[in-house]
Design a protein around this motif. Structure first.
Motif: not given
Length: 273
Positions: A132-139
């Motif tokens: 988190k939050p990289f695995n829940s933020t869209n490209i």
């Protein structure tokens, strides 16, 4: 977290009096894109005097001012940037990331008491861009959409000029909204170097302008869907040793996500925490 926790301790360097062919060979061997430049002083100590990158070499080799000179005539000292930005190993990673962004650089020497103890690059930050939050933020929420592109039929000197003027490290190659490839500063550097080796001096200036993007670009480019997460982008970058990924939606190029975009996000998160 501090710089020393993520930096690479192995420092590959080049002497200022070596030629740029030596520098490019070192970069290729160690799979890196920048080298600290040193000078051996009277006490036989290595003094940091600059930094040289693939992009620096590409820009110099493409300059008309040096059009007829063979690569062996270019010493690292003529290409390097003097007074390089450095960072202390005990500095916070947020400050380090902000320093890179502010100075528009992809890496910098790490020092302790004026001695080089490591190198810090944007790649080193990727390992912390997980969870988190990289695995829940869209490209799609972080990618660059104002793209500078070239076509396969554009001249290589035009692509080189775009890299300089827009201060980017890569350009998507597009034909009728379809991604055909990508061209980077490294591609330009290698192409210019090969060209200078095989073309007689008196023909260099004329023929260099006939080199096309399509002759040099990387084809079959790795892409990613805009609905993917930043963590997924990090995985692709690390596995493929690339610094940017074109983003497609419905088969069309919509943007690009780069290490710089991720580092910007790191800075934002560090400011909040």
């Amino acid at each position: 977290m501090h710089v020393k926790d993520i930096m690479k301790e192995e420092v590959v360097h080049v002497d200022k009096d070596q030629n740029i062919q030596d520098a490019l060979k070192l970069m290729k061997k160690h799979k890196i894109s920048r080298l600290p430049v040193v000078n051996i002083n009277a006490d036989h100590d290595r003094e940091l005097v600059g930094i040289v990158t693939e992009k620096d070499i590409a820009l110099r080799l493409g300059s008309s001012k040096y059009g007829n000179l063979p690569p062996s005539h270019f010493h690292v000292s003529t290409v390097m940037k003097q007074d390089p930005v450095v960072i202390e190993s005990t500095q916070n990673i947020g400050i380090a990331a902000e320093t890179m962004i502010k100075n528009k650089i992809d890496g910098m020497p790490v020092i302790n008491d004026c001695e080089i103890v490591g190198m810090l690059t944007k790649t080193d930050f990727l390992e912390i861009c997980k969870g988190k939050p990289f695995n829940s933020t869209n490209i799609a929420d972080r990618m660059e959409t104002d793209l500078v592109t070239v076509s396969p039929s554009d001249r290589l000197v035009h692509a080189r000029r775009c890299l300089i003027d827009k201060e980017v490290g890569r350009l998507p190659v597009v034909e009728e909204d379809i991604l055909e490839g990508i061209i980077t500063a490294k591609d330009v550097a290698n192409a210019m170097m090969s060209f200078r080796k095989i073309v007689p001096d008196k023909y260099k200036n004329a023929r260099i302008r006939n080199l096309l993007v399509g002759d040099v670009m990387t084809q079959n480019v790795k892409t990613i869907d805009g609905g993917s997460t930043l963590e997924q982008a990090v995985t692709v970058m690390l596995e493929n040793r690339i610094s940017g990924i074109p983003v497609e939606l419905d088969g069309k190029l919509k943007g690009i996500i780069t290490k710089t975009d991720l580092i910007n996000f790191v800075v934002e998160l560090e400011e909040v925490s």
